[in-house]
Motif scaffolding. Structure first.
Motif, PDB file in Angstrom:
ATOM      1  N   LEU A   1     105.223 -21.585 -12.775  1.00 31.67           N
ATOM      2  CA  LEU A   1     105.843 -22.651 -13.552  1.00 31.67           C
ATOM      3  C   LEU A   1     105.717 -22.370 -15.039  1.00 31.67           C
ATOM      4  O   LEU A   1     104.678 -21.929 -15.510  1.00 31.67           O
ATOM      5  N   LYS A   2     106.813 -22.629 -15.766  1.00 32.12           N
ATOM      6  CA  LYS A   2     106.822 -22.532 -17.221  1.00 32.12           C
ATOM      7  C   LYS A   2     106.681 -23.939 -17.781  1.00 32.12           C
ATOM      8  O   LYS A   2     107.197 -24.862 -17.179  1.00 32.12           O
ATOM      9  N   PRO A   3     106.066 -24.124 -18.905  1.00 31.99           N
ATOM     10  CA  PRO A   3     105.435 -23.083 -19.711  1.00 31.99           C
ATOM     11  C   PRO A   3     104.085 -22.698 -19.120  1.00 31.99           C
ATOM     12  O   PRO A   3     103.355 -23.541 -18.622  1.00 31.99           O
ATOM     13  N   PHE A   4     103.794 -21.399 -19.162  1.00 34.74           N
ATOM     14  CA  PHE A   4     102.490 -20.954 -18.688  1.00 34.74           C
ATOM     15  C   PHE A   4     101.579 -20.735 -19.884  1.00 34.74           C
ATOM     16  O   PHE A   4     102.028 -20.621 -21.017  1.00 34.74           O
ATOM     17  N   ASP A   5     100.292 -20.713 -19.614  1.00 35.75           N
ATOM     18  CA  ASP A   5      99.303 -20.494 -20.661  1.00 35.75           C
ATOM     19  C   ASP A   5      98.232 -19.538 -20.144  1.00 35.75           C
ATOM     20  O   ASP A   5      98.334 -19.021 -19.029  1.00 35.75           O
ATOM     21  N   ARG A   6      97.215 -19.311 -20.950  1.00 30.71           N
ATOM     22  CA  ARG A   6      96.155 -18.370 -20.593  1.00 30.71           C
ATOM     23  C   ARG A   6      95.487 -18.757 -19.268  1.00 30.71           C
ATOM     24  O   ARG A   6      95.244 -17.913 -18.411  1.00 30.71           O
ATOM     25  N   ALA A   7      95.200 -20.047 -19.073  1.00 32.12           N
ATOM     26  CA  ALA A   7      94.514 -20.493 -17.850  1.00 32.12           C
ATOM     27  C   ALA A   7      95.363 -20.208 -16.611  1.00 32.12           C
ATOM     28  O   ALA A   7      94.849 -19.722 -15.603  1.00 32.12           O
ATOM     29  N   ILE A   8      96.653 -20.494 -16.680  1.00 38.97           N
ATOM     30  CA  ILE A   8      97.545 -20.280 -15.533  1.00 38.97           C
ATOM     31  C   ILE A   8      97.673 -18.783 -15.228  1.00 38.97           C
ATOM     32  O   ILE A   8      97.575 -18.367 -14.075  1.00 38.97           O
ATOM     33  N   LEU A   9      97.894 -17.977 -16.268  1.00 40.86           N
ATOM     34  CA  LEU A   9      98.048 -16.535 -16.048  1.00 40.86           C
ATOM     35  C   LEU A   9      96.748 -15.911 -15.551  1.00 40.86           C
ATOM     36  O   LEU A   9      96.773 -15.029 -14.694  1.00 40.86           O
ATOM     37  N   THR A  10      95.613 -16.380 -16.063  1.00 39.18           N
ATOM     38  CA  THR A  10      94.329 -15.847 -15.609  1.00 39.18           C
ATOM     39  C   THR A  10      94.101 -16.225 -14.146  1.00 39.18           C
ATOM     40  O   THR A  10      93.671 -15.380 -13.337  1.00 39.18           O
ATOM     41  N   LYS A  11      94.402 -17.464 -13.780  1.00 44.43           N
ATOM     42  CA  LYS A  11      94.220 -17.894 -12.396  1.00 44.43           C
ATOM     43  C   LYS A  11      95.147 -17.124 -11.452  1.00 44.43           C
ATOM     44  O   LYS A  11      94.746 -16.703 -10.366  1.00 44.43           O
ATOM     45  N   THR A  12      96.386 -16.918 -11.864  1.00 46.45           N
ATOM     46  CA  THR A  12      97.378 -16.266 -11.019  1.00 46.45           C
ATOM     47  C   THR A  12      97.182 -14.756 -10.931  1.00 46.45           C
ATOM     48  O   THR A  12      97.305 -14.176  -9.842  1.00 46.45           O
ATOM     49  N   PHE A  13      96.863 -14.115 -12.057  1.00 44.15           N
ATOM     50  CA  PHE A  13      96.859 -12.657 -12.101  1.00 44.15           C
ATOM     51  C   PHE A  13      95.506 -12.009 -12.398  1.00 44.15           C
ATOM     52  O   PHE A  13      95.398 -10.792 -12.347  1.00 44.15           O
ATOM     53  N   GLY A  14      94.489 -12.792 -12.691  1.00 45.54           N
ATOM     54  CA  GLY A  14      93.199 -12.247 -13.094  1.00 45.54           C
ATOM     55  C   GLY A  14      92.595 -11.261 -12.117  1.00 45.54           C
ATOM     56  O   GLY A  14      91.985 -10.271 -12.518  1.00 45.54           O
ATOM     57  N   ASP A  15      92.784 -11.485 -10.824  1.00 51.21           N
ATOM     58  CA  ASP A  15      92.207 -10.595  -9.826  1.00 51.21           C
ATOM     59  C   ASP A  15      93.148  -9.465  -9.416  1.00 51.21           C
ATOM     60  O   ASP A  15      92.801  -8.641  -8.570  1.00 51.21           O
ATOM     61  N   LYS A  16      94.338  -9.411  -9.999  1.00 51.72           N
ATOM     62  CA  LYS A  16      95.334  -8.419  -9.599  1.00 51.72           C
ATOM     63  C   LYS A  16      95.442  -7.229 -10.545  1.00 51.72           C
ATOM     64  O   LYS A  16      96.065  -6.234 -10.225  1.00 51.72           O
ATOM     65  N   ALA A  17      94.834  -7.311 -11.726  1.00 49.90           N
ATOM     66  CA  ALA A  17      94.996  -6.256 -12.727  1.00 49.90           C
ATOM     67  C   ALA A  17      94.423  -4.921 -12.285  1.00 49.90           C
ATOM     68  O   ALA A  17      95.003  -3.880 -12.531  1.00 49.90           O
ATOM     69  N   VAL A  18      93.295  -4.945 -11.611  1.00 51.15           N
ATOM     70  CA  VAL A  18      92.645  -3.696 -11.221  1.00 51.15           C
ATOM     71  C   VAL A  18      92.515  -3.556  -9.709  1.00 51.15           C
ATOM     72  O   VAL A  18      92.037  -2.544  -9.226  1.00 51.15           O
ATOM     73  N   ALA A  19      92.958  -4.551  -8.984  1.00 50.38           N
ATOM     74  CA  ALA A  19      92.843  -4.499  -7.513  1.00 50.38           C
ATOM     75  C   ALA A  19      93.689  -3.372  -6.962  1.00 50.38           C
ATOM     76  O   ALA A  19      94.780  -3.094  -7.452  1.00 50.38           O
ATOM     77  N   ALA A  20      93.183  -2.729  -5.941  1.00 54.00           N
ATOM     78  CA  ALA A  20      93.908  -1.606  -5.320  1.00 54.00           C
ATOM     79  C   ALA A  20      95.040  -2.106  -4.457  1.00 54.00           C
ATOM     80  O   ALA A  20      95.104  -3.199  -4.036  1.00 54.00           O
TER      81      ALA A  20
END
Length: 120
Positions: free
Chosen positions: A101-120
């Motif tokens: 959902l827009k508008p997104f912010d740091r909290a939303i992006l961290t919750k959604t993608f925080g575990d995906k940046a380095v995950a295999a």
């Protein structure tokens, strides 16, 4: 490092998204249109994508990425302003995996993608 493409017509949305997602550990590339996004995907497929539903060619971008070799492996988040079923279903039919959902912010992006940046 995972590659993330942000396809959004707004320079500000792309800039804010890039800053936050880079801090989370993503290599972020940007596209101001679906066509530009597809060209970048044809060069090197990202691991994840955020595609703004407000772009005229958003659905074409999603379906064209899905048609690329290995395009089905890309996690695609269809970015909508409100949870409107008709728009969300169109995104799902084109091949989106999930919604943001827009508008997104740091909290939303961290919750959604925080575990995906380095995950295999």
């Amino acid at each position: 490092m995972k590659r993330m493409l942000i396809a959004d017509g707004s320079d500000i949305v792309r800039k804010v998204g890039r800053k936050i997602l880079t801090e989370l550990g993503f290599e972020v590339i940007e596209a101001a249109s679906g066509r530009e996004g597809l060209v970048k995907c044809e060069r090197q497929l990202p691991d994840l994508m955020i595609v703004d539903a407000g772009m005229d060619d958003a659905l074409d971008l999603i379906s064209n990425v899905r048609a690329l070799p290995d395009g089905k492996a890309v996690l695609i988040y269809y970015c909508v302003v409100e949870a409107e079923l008709k728009i969300m279903m169109a995104g799902k039919r084109a091949g989106a995996n999930d919604f943001l959902l827009k508008p997104f912010d740091r909290a939303i992006l961290t919750k959604t993608f925080g575990d995906k940046a380095v995950a295999a």
